[in-house]
Write an enzyme that holds these catalytic residues in place. Structure first.
Site, PDB file in Angstrom:
ATOM      1  N   PHE B 143       0.862  -1.176   0.000  1.00 49.62           N
ATOM      2  CA  PHE B 143       0.000   0.000   0.000  1.00 49.62           C
ATOM      3  C   PHE B 143       0.898   1.224   0.000  1.00 49.62           C
ATOM      4  CE2 PHE B 143      -4.669   0.260   1.344  1.00 49.62           C
ATOM      5  CZ  PHE B 143      -5.044  -0.724   0.461  1.00 49.62           C
ATOM      6  N   GLN B 257      -9.038  14.155   3.703  1.00 46.25           N
ATOM      7  CA  GLN B 257      -8.234  13.558   2.625  1.00 46.25           C
ATOM      8  C   GLN B 257      -9.002  13.443   1.307  1.00 46.25           C
ATOM      9  OE1 GLN B 257      -7.107   9.208   2.672  1.00 46.25           O
ATOM     10  NE2 GLN B 257      -5.057  10.045   2.899  1.00 46.25           N
ATOM     11  N   HIS B 259      -8.947  11.870  -2.789  1.00 50.99           N
ATOM     12  CA  HIS B 259      -8.405  10.793  -3.611  1.00 50.99           C
ATOM     13  C   HIS B 259      -8.508  11.210  -5.075  1.00 50.99           C
ATOM     14  CE1 HIS B 259      -7.763   6.816  -5.255  1.00 50.99           C
ATOM     15  NE2 HIS B 259      -7.414   6.408  -4.064  1.00 50.99           N
ATOM     16  N   LEU B 269     -14.792   4.818  -5.961  1.00 51.66           N
ATOM     17  CA  LEU B 269     -13.342   4.839  -6.043  1.00 51.66           C
ATOM     18  C   LEU B 269     -12.853   3.844  -7.092  1.00 51.66           C
ATOM     19  CD1 LEU B 269     -11.113   6.141  -4.248  1.00 51.66           C
ATOM     20  CD2 LEU B 269     -10.985   3.942  -3.117  1.00 51.66           C
ATOM     21  N   GLU B 272      -5.906   2.945  -7.154  1.00 51.58           N
ATOM     22  CA  GLU B 272      -4.658   3.540  -7.572  1.00 51.58           C
ATOM     23  C   GLU B 272      -3.885   2.589  -8.486  1.00 51.58           C
ATOM     24  OE1 GLU B 272      -3.723   5.849  -3.958  1.00 51.58           O
ATOM     25  OE2 GLU B 272      -1.678   5.294  -4.447  1.00 51.58           O
ATOM     26  N   ARG B 303      -0.928  10.747  -3.757  1.00 47.96           N
ATOM     27  CA  ARG B 303      -2.356  11.039  -3.870  1.00 47.96           C
ATOM     28  C   ARG B 303      -2.693  12.519  -3.850  1.00 47.96           C
ATOM     29  NH1 ARG B 303      -5.897   7.009   0.069  1.00 47.96           N
ATOM     30  NH2 ARG B 303      -5.394   5.127  -1.074  1.00 47.96           N
ATOM     31  N   HIS B 371     -12.365  11.732   0.460  1.00 49.94           N
ATOM     32  CA  HIS B 371     -12.251  10.304   0.726  1.00 49.94           C
ATOM     33  C   HIS B 371     -12.284   9.953   2.211  1.00 49.94           C
ATOM     34  CE1 HIS B 371     -11.279   6.167   0.073  1.00 49.94           C
ATOM     35  NE2 HIS B 371     -10.102   6.244   0.650  1.00 49.94           N
ATOM     36  N   ARG B 407      -3.922  10.147   6.640  1.00 55.39           N
ATOM     37  CA  ARG B 407      -3.879   8.763   7.072  1.00 55.39           C
ATOM     38  C   ARG B 407      -3.383   7.898   5.934  1.00 55.39           C
ATOM     39  NH1 ARG B 407      -7.119   4.630   4.511  1.00 55.39           N
ATOM     40  NH2 ARG B 407      -9.005   5.594   3.758  1.00 55.39           N
TER      41      ARG B 407
HETATM   42  C1  LIG Z   1     -14.368   3.443  -0.861  1.00 61.70           C
HETATM   43  C2  LIG Z   1     -13.579   3.353   0.397  1.00 61.70           C
HETATM   44  C3  LIG Z   1     -12.566   2.429   0.505  1.00 61.70           C
HETATM   45  C4  LIG Z   1     -11.831   2.324   1.681  1.00 61.70           C
HETATM   46  N1  LIG Z   1     -10.844   1.399   1.733  1.00 61.70           N
HETATM   47  C5  LIG Z   1     -10.087   1.315   2.844  1.00 61.70           C
HETATM   48  C6  LIG Z   1      -9.042   0.357   2.902  1.00 61.70           C
HETATM   49  O1  LIG Z   1      -8.787  -0.382   1.968  1.00 61.70           O
HETATM   50  N2  LIG Z   1      -8.311   0.301   4.033  1.00 61.70           N
HETATM   51  C7  LIG Z   1      -8.577   1.080   5.103  1.00 61.70           C
HETATM   52  O2  LIG Z   1      -7.886   0.955   6.098  1.00 61.70           O
HETATM   53  N3  LIG Z   1      -9.585   1.977   5.074  1.00 61.70           N
HETATM   54  C8  LIG Z   1     -10.344   2.117   3.979  1.00 61.70           C
HETATM   55  N4  LIG Z   1     -11.365   3.038   3.960  1.00 61.70           N
HETATM   56  C9  LIG Z   1     -11.720   3.762   5.180  1.00 61.70           C
HETATM   57  C10 LIG Z   1     -12.485   2.867   6.184  1.00 61.70           C
HETATM   58  O3  LIG Z   1     -13.364   2.039   5.487  1.00 61.70           O
HETATM   59  C11 LIG Z   1     -13.292   3.641   7.214  1.00 61.70           C
HETATM   60  O4  LIG Z   1     -12.513   4.623   7.758  1.00 61.70           O
HETATM   61  C12 LIG Z   1     -13.791   2.770   8.362  1.00 61.70           C
HETATM   62  O5  LIG Z   1     -14.455   1.653   7.878  1.00 61.70           O
HETATM   63  C13 LIG Z   1     -14.683   3.525   9.316  1.00 61.70           C
HETATM   64  O6  LIG Z   1     -15.281   2.637  10.248  1.00 61.70           O
HETATM   65  P1  LIG Z   1     -16.163   3.148  11.436  1.00 61.70           P
HETATM   66  O7  LIG Z   1     -16.590   1.965  12.218  1.00 61.70           O
HETATM   67  O8  LIG Z   1     -15.432   4.190  12.169  1.00 61.70           O
HETATM   68  O9  LIG Z   1     -17.410   3.868  10.797  1.00 61.70           O
HETATM   69  P2  LIG Z   1     -18.523   3.356   9.780  1.00 61.70           P
HETATM   70  O10 LIG Z   1     -18.234   2.025   9.272  1.00 61.70           O
HETATM   71  O11 LIG Z   1     -18.731   4.454   8.835  1.00 61.70           O
HETATM   72  O12 LIG Z   1     -19.799   3.200  10.700  1.00 61.70           O
HETATM   73  C14 LIG Z   1     -20.547   4.297  11.134  1.00 61.70           C
HETATM   74  C15 LIG Z   1     -21.760   3.774  11.859  1.00 61.70           C
HETATM   75  O13 LIG Z   1     -22.420   4.843  12.489  1.00 61.70           O
HETATM   76  C16 LIG Z   1     -23.774   4.835  12.215  1.00 61.70           C
HETATM   77  N5  LIG Z   1     -24.254   6.206  12.335  1.00 61.70           N
HETATM   78  C17 LIG Z   1     -23.813   7.307  11.697  1.00 61.70           C
HETATM   79  N6  LIG Z   1     -24.481   8.390  12.116  1.00 61.70           N
HETATM   80  C18 LIG Z   1     -25.355   7.961  13.039  1.00 61.70           C
HETATM   81  C19 LIG Z   1     -26.332   8.601  13.845  1.00 61.70           C
HETATM   82  N7  LIG Z   1     -26.540   9.910  13.780  1.00 61.70           N
HETATM   83  N8  LIG Z   1     -27.068   7.858  14.679  1.00 61.70           N
HETATM   84  C20 LIG Z   1     -26.876   6.527  14.763  1.00 61.70           C
HETATM   85  N9  LIG Z   1     -25.971   5.875  14.036  1.00 61.70           N
HETATM   86  C21 LIG Z   1     -25.219   6.584  13.184  1.00 61.70           C
HETATM   87  C22 LIG Z   1     -23.866   4.229  10.860  1.00 61.70           C
HETATM   88  O14 LIG Z   1     -25.124   3.673  10.649  1.00 61.70           O
HETATM   89  C23 LIG Z   1     -22.788   3.162  10.953  1.00 61.70           C
HETATM   90  O15 LIG Z   1     -23.303   2.015  11.566  1.00 61.70           O
HETATM   91  C24 LIG Z   1     -12.106   3.170   2.777  1.00 61.70           C
HETATM   92  C25 LIG Z   1     -13.107   4.093   2.672  1.00 61.70           C
HETATM   93  C26 LIG Z   1     -13.819   4.227   1.476  1.00 61.70           C
HETATM   94  C27 LIG Z   1     -14.818   5.300   1.373  1.00 61.70           C
END
Ligand SMILES: Cc1cc2nc3c(=O)[nH]c(=O)nc-3n(C[C@H](O)[C@H](O)[C@H](O)COP(=O)(O)OP(=O)(O)OC[C@H]3O[C@@H](n4cnc5c(N)ncnc54)[C@H](O)[C@@H]3O)c2cc1C
Ligand code: HEM
Ligand code: HEM
Ligand code: SF4
Ligand code: F3S
Ligand code: FES
Lengths: 247, 613, 217
Positions: B143, B257, B259, B269, B272, B303, B371, B407
């Protein structure tokens, strides 16, 4: 070349005593690469802000946006209007409880089914943070992933005649999920345990081989093959138990 | 009308990877836990991550010699020294354990296959030889910004599979999950957080959740921007409820960030890898341009650099006009059918399904887009939010802060379960000592306030502004003024514009009835909160007169360690005001790795005083 | 951690569904085998009256018809009872499968509807037919021809024949896919061959009926 699209959309708000199930018609100019995700949002923002539907990832990975598109359950976010005729009929997925308009409650259904089939690794081995991980063949990991790709969109369940007729049928998604655990050596359940969960008329023996599940699955999960394997496996577990009892 | 009330030890707002990982820890320790989520947990944004998560296992040949120390150093450099080094340390040390633990719970990590295999880098083929003694151990891939191959993965579905694995664990433990529930405000007495007022998105009813501890794990705030790879539910709900207390700061809001290659119009997305394998970027005349700006690295610069030049080129009028705004082309046609349908299969599928474009013969419309959100609810290294007892946060919603101003790919997925594990344990300790008096009077007050506000919105008592117009205006301003490059003039304009839009957001009134699970109402309830977040981002960016990581100021191109080796803390103390109060704290208390050159992304550095001689 | 001891059961899990499914498949397969032999028997008239008479005589001389006939009847009844578990009898079930099939443009689902509908027809007409033939032994080409030339039976068979062949053909296909004998890759081809087979069977059956109708008695 741009077409005028005509949308017939199922409308009903169960929370509103004044609402009755009906279809509303909307018109929209087609633009290049227009998906149902973009189209529905446009309709909501420009024509009817009360329109209910579900999207989250809008990239065919989260399973939120299953709906019946011109008679076929599919993911709205990855459906291009250019692949459809100018008249588009949208209905909510059957089987699941209606939240409103095109939005259905898949969450409750899948959670209940997942706990019914005990969709988790059963083991009494404790995790040791200091130890190196247990080894696994990469090929096996890949075959597990192949089944794990299911996004619980509910299209297979909604398209299954059996699931439509019988409330207690767990659906192809659950049978595929069990096949995934049967394949996984980390799950220490025995044949009899699996049989108890899927060797019933609510499980694999309820499936009538209609294969709509196989045909609509947006992730192309090998449902037909997994259902076949499972039926044979469960069938033979039952046969074996006859001989055991005799023996 | 009495409101349905739920009592528990812990209520987690958010059931993505971070929320679930914390919940598992609490439930396993015997505490009653409720998970709230806008969508069924498995549909959380975490499921969209494809690439993988970083952990220094060092099993694969290209990862040999890797260790948490190396991972730590990569992370700090990646953050442009903006991170809290204590957190980065905990993170790098715990990541391998969290990966193995997920494996123990059923995650089908890809494994080492002993023997020789061919790999590509920058379109060049080379051979790696995997050792037989590593056969079957968890493998890793390359990566950006890492010294070793360290990103553990499950094909192209790491986030999805990890989330399902964790949700299985949640199901096993019988944790209560309420999906389609949206947190609207926090219940607190100015000192301790006691719960959440939430709206049921199935019926529209308000509910009360009372708990000894509340966790915010709501992910990022990508929807402040119109063009983002984030899901449509990443609206910053958690940051809003925290900021609205006036007590909890929003850490580093300006750290956002971008992308380079989101596809137009849906901003999905594309990896890359396209450019890595030799794809090129073309403009409206179907001519390459990156080599003009970056003669050496061209399309393969980092990026943020590529994103910046792409926007610059579009501003020069070289973008391709489209109904969805100007964009550029990504050309991978010359890579050939075989390469595209095997090694770039996801890209191939995305193009066909979402664009109706065949990348073997056609160009892919792309544009840089938002992103990831590095900023969030500011917590200490054990997950305690600043300013309110009993409030915790984890995952992308938090500013823990291991990412600083940039990040690394693969570090956010890792953060969710590593921080989730660590913070979950600290939370359990907190719960063991927490007293059990929950104050229903506070709850009644809080819910009455929200109810009154909702009534006014439905009735249109404050005005008849369209919520969608207000939101679109905000997103537009954010894209234009607080985007990839930033400068004082544009940022000032953005802040001014946002203040005007903020005033409009308070006058939103519904066009529809607002009955039941009405989507217009859901948006109307949070729109002014989203604008407050947007103002924090814009104002934070305006005030930070340096360039660091993803925060790139054209008028202050140098990284200024003398004045800005700090973390922004944005407070919204005056409910009637229209700007946050910005405070600053040192980026890190301890330096395991003193500020230095990142080794990429050439940038002038203004040194700290004690180091400048 | 809540470890679950799955080795202890209050009662052993019921195997009934599995056995019934086996039986449904086996009776179905048995009936297919029978219908194909039946086809050979009846269609042999096309090769000559004597050929058919010889085969018929052989079955009767060995008492296979007298014993086999009722056995087929019993099998059919058993098969019916088993398959009836799947047939929608309540009007709400019927309504839902019918609505579902109409909504979903999906061939295999329609094929199942055909299977269920033909099944009811076969149950009635097949029973009548068997009763008629088995209470009027021995079987000879002449007697069959006379019956068909009477007109009523001609119409009767013209209806029953396609019903049976459709049901058998679809049933054959379904056994293949349900039990995993036919995999994803093979399904399309298998379905096509099964359709062709059904068409051939109906064709042979029609030729046979025409042959009976034109047989000089
Ligand atoms: C296309 C894409 C590809 C990615 N690929 C990678 C990768 O390869 N490697 C990597 O390390 N990271 C990657 N990321 C980043 C990573 O996926 C996220 O940062 C990470 O999954 C966030 O997890 P989380 O549990 O913090 O939040 P999320 O998974 O976003 O969960 C948020 C939760 O909060 C809930 N919620 C939100 N607002 C409220 C509210 N007001 N009331 C109640 N519930 C609420 C939602 O329903 C959800 O359940 C990628 C991101 C994207 C966009
Ligand atoms: C000679 C007559 C018959 C033959 C050769 C025959 C053959 C078959 C076969 C091979 C199957 C597939 C079995 C399976 O899917 O496991 C089948 C299924 C079925 N049969 Fe028959 N059958 C006959 C008569 C009948 C009758 C009389 C009925 C009922 C009235 C009937 C009802 C059904 C039904 C409903 C199914 C579908 C079951 C399911 O999908 O699970 N059949 N038949
Ligand atoms: C053991 C039982 C059976 C015997 C002995 C038997 C015998 C015969 C005979 C002798 C004929 C020639 C026509 C006639 O004489 O009327 C015939 C025709 C026919 N039988 Fe049967 N039959 C049996 C069972 C069945 C069953 C179970 C079915 C289907 C459900 C069936 C379907 C037909 C059909 C469709 C024809 C028309 C001939 C054709 O064109 O193939 N028979 N049968
Ligand atoms: S198996 Fe396919 S259709 Fe069914 S829920 Fe999973 S992804 Fe959807
Ligand atoms: S559609 Fe239904 S009946 Fe079986 S093959 Fe699929 S689950
Ligand atoms: S919105 Fe996620 S699958 Fe369509």
């Amino acid at each position: 070349m741009s077409r005028q699209l005509k949308f017939n959309i199922f409308r009903y708000n169960p929370q509103d005593p004044a609402s009755v199930p009906h279809a509303d018609t909307f018109l929209l100019e087609e633009t290049p690469s227009l998906t149902l995700f973009i189209a529905l949002n446009k309709l909501r923002e420009e024509q009817d802000p009360s329109l209910m539907f579900d999207f989250a990832c809008r990239m065919a990975i989260c399973g939120s946006c299953g709906m019946v598109i011109n008679g076929r359950p599919g993911l709205a976010c990855r459906t291009l209007t250019s692949d459809l005729p100018a008249e588009i009929t949208l209905m909510p997925l059957p089987v699941f409880k209606l939240v409103g308009d095109l939005s259905v409650d898949t969450g409750t259904w899948f959670r209940a089914t997942n706990s019914k089939i005990e969709s988790w690794i059963h083991t009494d081995q404790e995790f040791d943070p200091q130890a190196t991980e247990e080894r696994m063949e990469n090929a096996l990991a890949e075959s597990i992933f192949e089944l794990e790709r299911c996004i619980e969109c509910g299209c297979c369940v909604a398209s299954c005649g059996t699931a439509n007729m019988r409330e207690d049928f767990v659906g192809a998604f659950a049978l595929n999920r069990m096949a995934r655990f049967i394949m996984d050596p980390r799950d220490k359940r025995k044949d009899a345990d699996y049989f108890e969960v899927v060797g019933t008329d609510q499980g694999i023996f309820g499936c009538m081989g209609l294969l709509a599940c196989e045909d609509v699955c947006p992730r192309s999960i090998p449902l037909q093959d997994q259902l076949g394997l499972l039926r044979r496996k469960m069938g033979f577990i039952a046969l074996k138990s006859i001989f055991k009892r005799k023996g | 009308m009495p409101h349905e009330t739920f009592y528990s030890d812990l209520v987690c707002i958010g059931a993505g990877l971070a929320g679930e990982r914390v919940a598992v820890e609490a439930a396993a320790a015997g505490f009653k836990t409720i998970l709230l989520s806008l969508v069924p947990p498995r549909r959380s944004h975490s499921c969209a991550a494809e690439g993988g998560m970083q952990a220094a296992l060092g099993n694969c040949a290209m990862g040999e010699g890797d260790s948490p120390d190396v991972h730590f150093a990569d992370t700090v450099k990646g953050s442009d020294w903006g991170c809290d080094q204590e957190c980065a340390r905990i993170f790098a040390d715990t990541a391998p354990i969290a990966v193995r633990e997920a494996g123990h719970w059923g995650m089908p990590w890809n494994r080492v296959e002993a023997g020789k295999a061919l790999c590509f880098k920058g379109g060049v083929c080379f051979e790696v030889d995997e050792k037989p003694e590593k056969q079957g151990l968890i493998t890793a891939r390359a990566f950006g910004g890492t010294a070793k191959w360290r990103t553990c993965y499950t094909s192209d579905g790491t986030g999805h599979t990890l989330l399902y694995t964790l949700d299985n664990k949640v199901t096993e433990l019988g944790i209560t999950v309420h999906d389609r529930v949206e947190a609207v405000s926090l219940i607190h007495d100015g000192e301790t957080c006691q719960g959440v007022v939430a709206r049921c998105l199935k019926t529209g009813a308000l509910r009360v959740y009372l708990a000894k501890a509340v966790l915010i794990a709501t992910g990022g705030y990508g929807k402040l921007y119109s063009e983002t790879t984030n899901t449509v539910i990443n609206e910053g709900g958690g940051q809003i409820v925290a900021l609205d207390t006036g007590l909890v700061p929003f850490g580093n809001p300006e750290a956002v960030q971008f992308h380079p290659t989101g596809v137009v119009p849906t901003n999905i997305l594309v990896t890359e890898g396209c450019r890595g394998d030799g794809g090129t970027l073309l403009d409206v005349n179907q001519e390459r341009f990156m080599h003009i700006y970056e003669p050496e690295k061209a399309e393969l610069a980092s990026r943020d650099v590529v994103s910046r030049w792409m926007m610059h080129h579009i501003r020069e009028g070289k973008g391709v006009p489209s109904p969805y705004g100007p964009h550029l082309w990504l050309d991978i046609r010359h890579l050939g059918e075989k390469h595209i349908t095997t090694r770039l299969r996801e890209v191939y599928d995305t193009c066909r399904h979402f664009l109706g474009v065949d990348p073997i013969t056609q160009l892919i419309p792309v544009r840089p887009c938002h992103h990831y959100s590095m900023g969030g609810v500011r917590i200490n290294k054990d997950g305690y939010a600043y300013g309110l007892k009993g409030l915790f946060s984890a995952g992308e919603s938090a500013c823990w802060d291991m990412h600083g101003f940039n990040r690394l790919g693969g570090n956010s997925l890792a953060e969710t379960i590593v921080a989730g594990r660590h913070i979950g344990r600290q939370l359990v300790e907190y719960l063991k000592g927490a007293e059990a008096t929950l104050r229903t009077d506070l709850a009644r007050q809080a819910v009455a306030k929200d109810e009154a506000r909702i009534k006014r919105i439905i009735a249109g008592s404050d005005g008849k502004e369209s919520v969608y117009e207000v939101r679109n205006a905000m997103q537009q301003v954010m894209m234009e003024g607080v985007g990839i490059f930033r400068n004082g003039t544009d940022l000032q304009k953005a802040v001014d514009d946002l203040q005007v839009i903020y005033a409009r957001s308070k006058k939103v009134g519904l066009k529809s009835s607002g009955i039941g699970a009405n989507p217009e109402l859901a948006m109307a309830i949070k729109i002014s909160g989203m604008l407050r977040l947007a103002l924090c981002v814009a104002y934070g960016a305006l005030t930070r007169t340096e360039s660091r990581g993803a925060h790139a100021r054209e008028d202050y191109p140098a990284r200024n360690d003398r004045d800005w080796l700090t973390r922004t803390l944005a407070y919204w103390r005056d409910p009637n005001g229209d700007l946050p109060q910005l405070e600053y704290e040192p980026a890190t208390k301890v330096f395991h790795l003193p500020p230095g050159d990142r080794g990429y992304g050439k940038c002038e550095i203004i040194c700290r005083e004690e180091m400048s001689e | 951690m809540a470890s679950i001891d799955t080795a202890i059961y209050v009662k052993p899990p019921s195997r009934a569904s599995a056995y019934l499914d086996w039986l449904q498949m086996l009776t179905g397969a048995g009936l297919i085998a029978f219908m194909w032999s039946h086809m050979v028997l009846v269609a042999s008239v096309n090769l000559g009256v004597n050929v058919m008479n010889f085969i018929a005589h052989f079955f009767e001389a060995t008492y296979m018809a007298q014993v086999g006939g009722p056995m087929i009847g019993a099998t059919m009844l058993l098969h019916f009872v088993l398959a009836a578990r799947k047939i929608p009898f309540t009007s709400s079930e019927q309504g839902s499968i019918w609505r579902h099939a109409k909504m979903l443009h999906h061939q295999d689902t329609w094929m199942w509807v055909v299977q269920a509908v033909t099944a009811m027809i076969i149950l009635i007409m097949g029973s009548i037919h068997m009763w008629t033939v088995l209470t009027d032994l021995p079987i000879t080409a002449q007697k069959s021809a006379l019956r068909i030339q009477g007109g009523f039976w001609m119409v009767f068979y013209l209806i029953l024949l396609p019903m049976v062949e459709l049901h058998v053909g679809i049933g054959f296909y379904r056994i293949g896919v349900k039990w995993g004998f036919v995999k994803r890759d093979g399904r399309k081809k298998f379905k096509r061959s099964e359709n062709i087979l059904t068409a051939i069977m109906i064709f042979i059956g029609l030729v046979t009926i025409i042959r009976f109708a034109t047989l000089a008695v």
